[in-house]
Design a protein around this motif. Structure first.
Motif, PDB file in Angstrom:
ATOM      1  N   PHE A  18       7.811   2.388   5.784  1.00 56.70           N
ATOM      2  CA  PHE A  18       9.165   1.871   5.613  1.00 56.70           C
ATOM      3  C   PHE A  18      10.116   2.921   5.046  1.00 56.70           C
ATOM      4  O   PHE A  18      11.243   2.618   4.690  1.00 56.70           O
ATOM      5  CB  PHE A  18       9.149   0.606   4.755  1.00 56.70           C
ATOM      6  CG  PHE A  18       8.330  -0.502   5.365  1.00 56.70           C
ATOM      7  CD1 PHE A  18       8.595  -0.976   6.638  1.00 56.70           C
ATOM      8  CD2 PHE A  18       7.264  -1.060   4.676  1.00 56.70           C
ATOM      9  CE1 PHE A  18       7.834  -1.984   7.211  1.00 56.70           C
ATOM     10  CE2 PHE A  18       6.498  -2.072   5.243  1.00 56.70           C
ATOM     11  CZ  PHE A  18       6.783  -2.530   6.513  1.00 56.70           C
ATOM     12  N   ASP A  19       9.630   4.160   4.939  1.00 54.89           N
ATOM     13  CA  ASP A  19      10.445   5.308   4.540  1.00 54.89           C
ATOM     14  C   ASP A  19      11.076   5.121   3.159  1.00 54.89           C
ATOM     15  O   ASP A  19      12.275   5.346   2.982  1.00 54.89           O
ATOM     16  CB  ASP A  19      11.519   5.586   5.597  1.00 54.89           C
ATOM     17  CG  ASP A  19      12.114   6.985   5.441  1.00 54.89           C
ATOM     18  OD1 ASP A  19      11.417   7.881   4.944  1.00 54.89           O
ATOM     19  OD2 ASP A  19      13.296   7.156   5.826  1.00 54.89           O
ATOM     20  N   GLY A  20      10.273   4.703   2.208  1.00 50.52           N
ATOM     21  CA  GLY A  20      10.784   4.603   0.849  1.00 50.52           C
ATOM     22  C   GLY A  20      10.190   3.444   0.092  1.00 50.52           C
ATOM     23  O   GLY A  20       9.205   2.840   0.527  1.00 50.52           O
ATOM     24  N   PRO A  21      10.812   3.136  -1.024  1.00 51.00           N
ATOM     25  CA  PRO A  21      10.281   2.058  -1.855  1.00 51.00           C
ATOM     26  C   PRO A  21      10.355   0.711  -1.141  1.00 51.00           C
ATOM     27  O   PRO A  21      11.214   0.488  -0.295  1.00 51.00           O
ATOM     28  CB  PRO A  21      11.155   2.075  -3.098  1.00 51.00           C
ATOM     29  CG  PRO A  21      12.370   2.840  -2.739  1.00 51.00           C
ATOM     30  CD  PRO A  21      12.021   3.726  -1.582  1.00 51.00           C
ATOM     31  N   THR A  58       0.848  -1.194   0.000  1.00 52.87           N
ATOM     32  CA  THR A  58       0.000   0.000   0.000  1.00 52.87           C
ATOM     33  C   THR A  58       0.884   1.244   0.000  1.00 52.87           C
ATOM     34  O   THR A  58       2.081   1.179   0.295  1.00 52.87           O
ATOM     35  CB  THR A  58      -0.895   0.022   1.247  1.00 52.87           C
ATOM     36  OG1 THR A  58      -0.065   0.208   2.399  1.00 52.87           O
ATOM     37  CG2 THR A  58      -1.705  -1.257   1.383  1.00 52.87           C
ATOM     38  N   ALA A  59       0.285   2.375  -0.313  1.00 57.85           N
ATOM     39  CA  ALA A  59       1.015   3.639  -0.228  1.00 57.85           C
ATOM     40  C   ALA A  59       1.490   3.867   1.206  1.00 57.85           C
ATOM     41  O   ALA A  59       2.578   4.389   1.437  1.00 57.85           O
ATOM     42  CB  ALA A  59       0.128   4.790  -0.703  1.00 57.85           C
TER      43      ALA A  59
END
Length: 157
Positions: free
Chosen positions: A137-140, A130-131
């Motif tokens: 998780f602070d990023g991709p 999800t977005a």
């Protein structure tokens, strides 16, 4: 919270660090837990045996404890089924896929099939993110970097 279980008893197990916390808390207050929340405890012989059973899957006790703590955090939303074997396999796959782009034969015909086999296996282990997961998780996510990006960068011939 979990079908067929007393919600308060499940919460006590979570707060007592015997089961993972909910992976998501919806805006309506619903606590989202995996359908197989008790599967590992059942396999281990009960909630009281779960930690020892879980951590024993790692040769390094420090790594086992770290993974147990990650499991308890409820943030292992990156796997369809959160088991020690799946956690270890995901770690192996993300490491191998990340390293593959830097191999001397990267992009060669012989290189494509093994790379895509790894990517496909990881794809089968991981659900969609999800977005919120990207914020949390602070990023991709590993899906972003090891599946989506690798398929875009190295499309099948």
């Amino acid at each position: 919270m979990h079908k067929g279980r007393d919600s308060d008893a499940v919460r006590r197990l979570m707060l007592g660090q015997q089961l993972p916390l909910p992976g998501y808390l919806r805006s309506d207050g619903a606590e989202m837990v995996p359908a197989d929340l008790f599967a590992l405890a059942d396999e281990a012989g009960g909630v009281d045996r779960l930690e020892a059973w879980f951590t024993a899957h790692w040769a390094d006790p420090t790594a086992g404890t770290a993974e147990w703590n990650a499991y308890l955090s409820g943030q292992y939303v990156c796997l369809h089924s959160v088991t020690p074997a799946a956690i270890q396999r995901q770690d192996h796959l993300t490491t191998a896929i990340s390293a593959a782009a830097n191999e001397p034969d990267a992009g060669s015909a012989e290189w494509f099939e093994p790379l895509h086999a790894l990517v496909d296996e990881l794809d089968a282990l991981e659900p969609a993110f999800t977005a919120y997961d990207r914020l949390r998780f602070d990023g991709p996510t590993s899906r972003d970097t090891c599946i989506t990006a690798m398929r875009a960068r190295f499309p099948r011939p």
